[in-house]
Design a protein around this motif. Structure first.
Motif, PDB file in Angstrom:
ATOM      1  N   UNK A  98       6.910   7.255   3.675  1.00 18.66           N
ATOM      2  CA  UNK A  98       6.692   5.841   3.428  1.00 18.66           C
ATOM      3  C   UNK A  98       5.206   5.539   3.237  1.00 18.66           C
ATOM      4  N   UNK A  99       4.369   6.216   4.037  1.00 19.28           N
ATOM      5  CA  UNK A  99       2.924   5.986   3.926  1.00 19.28           C
ATOM      6  C   UNK A  99       2.418   6.438   2.562  1.00 19.28           C
ATOM      7  N   UNK A 100       2.893   7.575   2.088  1.00 20.13           N
ATOM      8  CA  UNK A 100       2.430   8.095   0.806  1.00 20.13           C
ATOM      9  C   UNK A 100       2.810   7.186  -0.347  1.00 20.13           C
ATOM     10  N   UNK A 101       3.983   6.557  -0.284  1.00 18.75           N
ATOM     11  CA  UNK A 101       4.401   5.640  -1.346  1.00 18.75           C
ATOM     12  C   UNK A 101       3.471   4.438  -1.391  1.00 18.75           C
ATOM     13  N   UNK A 102       3.183   3.829  -0.221  1.00 19.77           N
ATOM     14  CA  UNK A 102       2.275   2.684  -0.162  1.00 19.77           C
ATOM     15  C   UNK A 102       0.865   3.083  -0.576  1.00 19.77           C
ATOM     16  N   UNK A 103       0.442   4.252  -0.149  1.00 15.23           N
ATOM     17  CA  UNK A 103      -0.885   4.744  -0.501  1.00 15.23           C
ATOM     18  C   UNK A 103      -0.997   4.964  -2.004  1.00 15.23           C
ATOM     19  N   UNK A 104       0.021   5.566  -2.599  1.00 18.44           N
ATOM     20  CA  UNK A 104       0.010   5.788  -4.046  1.00 18.44           C
ATOM     21  C   UNK A 104       0.019   4.477  -4.820  1.00 18.44           C
ATOM     22  N   UNK A 105       0.830   3.512  -4.382  1.00 18.35           N
ATOM     23  CA  UNK A 105       0.863   2.200  -5.043  1.00 18.35           C
ATOM     24  C   UNK A 105      -0.497   1.518  -4.966  1.00 18.35           C
ATOM     25  N   UNK A 106      -1.101   1.603  -3.803  1.00 19.57           N
ATOM     26  CA  UNK A 106      -2.404   0.962  -3.606  1.00 19.57           C
ATOM     27  C   UNK A 106      -3.476   1.617  -4.472  1.00 19.57           C
ATOM     28  N   UNK A 107      -3.499   2.938  -4.513  1.00 17.64           N
ATOM     29  CA  UNK A 107      -4.488   3.653  -5.328  1.00 17.64           C
ATOM     30  C   UNK A 107      -4.270   3.363  -6.809  1.00 17.64           C
ATOM     31  N   UNK A 108      -3.025   3.293  -7.245  1.00 19.65           N
ATOM     32  CA  UNK A 108      -2.739   2.951  -8.644  1.00 19.65           C
ATOM     33  C   UNK A 108      -3.249   1.556  -8.981  1.00 19.65           C
ATOM     34  N   UNK A 109      -3.027   0.602  -8.067  1.00 22.88           N
ATOM     35  CA  UNK A 109      -3.505  -0.762  -8.292  1.00 22.88           C
ATOM     36  C   UNK A 109      -5.027  -0.804  -8.360  1.00 22.88           C
ATOM     37  N   UNK A 110      -5.696  -0.071  -7.468  1.00 25.66           N
ATOM     38  CA  UNK A 110      -7.154  -0.053  -7.461  1.00 25.66           C
ATOM     39  C   UNK A 110      -7.705   0.550  -8.747  1.00 25.66           C
ATOM     40  N   UNK A 111      -7.075   1.594  -9.227  1.00 23.69           N
ATOM     41  CA  UNK A 111      -7.535   2.214 -10.465  1.00 23.69           C
ATOM     42  C   UNK A 111      -7.219   1.337 -11.672  1.00 23.69           C
ATOM     43  N   UNK A 112      -6.079   0.658 -11.637  1.00 20.04           N
ATOM     44  CA  UNK A 112      -5.688  -0.221 -12.740  1.00 20.04           C
ATOM     45  C   UNK A 112      -6.690  -1.366 -12.912  1.00 20.04           C
ATOM     46  N   UNK A 113      -7.128  -1.948 -11.800  1.00 19.23           N
ATOM     47  CA  UNK A 113      -8.060  -3.070 -11.851  1.00 19.23           C
ATOM     48  C   UNK A 113      -9.513  -2.638 -11.713  1.00 19.23           C
ATOM     49  N   UNK A 114      -9.770  -1.341 -11.781  1.00 19.55           N
ATOM     50  CA  UNK A 114     -11.122  -0.775 -11.811  1.00 19.55           C
ATOM     51  C   UNK A 114     -11.954  -1.127 -10.574  1.00 19.55           C
ATOM     52  N   UNK A 115     -11.347  -1.033  -9.407  1.00 21.73           N
ATOM     53  CA  UNK A 115     -12.073  -1.214  -8.152  1.00 21.73           C
ATOM     54  C   UNK A 115     -12.728   0.098  -7.758  1.00 21.73           C
ATOM     55  N   UNK A 116     -13.869  -0.007  -7.087  1.00 17.82           N
ATOM     56  CA  UNK A 116     -14.510   1.174  -6.514  1.00 17.82           C
ATOM     57  C   UNK A 116     -13.948   1.349  -5.111  1.00 17.82           C
TER      58      UNK A 116
END
Length: 129
Positions: A1-19
């Motif tokens: 469950x943690x990996x799914x949330x972590x992956x979603x969060x990292x994808x969102x950060x990369x999509x919106x170009x956050x550092x």
């Protein structure tokens, strides 16, 4: 469950170009003007989101603290400076314009940092849920 949330969060950060920096299950996101948000995904039932203002920001200068503490810190400074301006008004000197400028500065950047933080939290909540 943690990996799914972590992956979603990292994808969102990369999509919106956050550092961001990823360390175990903790993500530190760098926002504009020395504001950081720490997202702790180590507990699957409770996601912890913390913020802090780095050194050399527009609210606290060189002091590192959370946004809530920065607003409280500046409120106390405004009270102190307001009493000082009232005292100087009686002695013939006036710092009212400087006081109003200081108050405007604090209101402007407190609002900016708060909107930026809450907007980021809302983005995160919609992605994770």
């Amino acid at each position: 469950m943690i990996n799914i949330e972590l992956n979603k969060t990292v994808e969102m950060l990369e999509k919106f170009n956050y550092k961001y920096k990823l360390r175990n299950s903790t993500i530190t996101v760098t926002l504009d003007f020395s504001q950081n948000v720490v997202v702790d995904l180590s507990n699957p039932s409770k996601i912890i989101i913390r913020d802090h203002l780095e050194n050399w920001n527009f609210l606290t200068g060189c002091i590192k603290m959370s946004l809530k503490n920065a607003i409280l810190y500046n409120f106390i400074l405004l009270l102190f400076f307001g009493f000082l301006c009232q005292y100087l008004q009686f002695t013939g000197n006036s710092l009212t314009n400087l006081f109003l400028s200081f108050m405007g500065w604090i209101l402007l950047f407190s609002t900016y940092y708060l909107i930026k933080l809450e907007g980021f939290k809302l983005q995160l909540k919609t992605i994770i849920k």
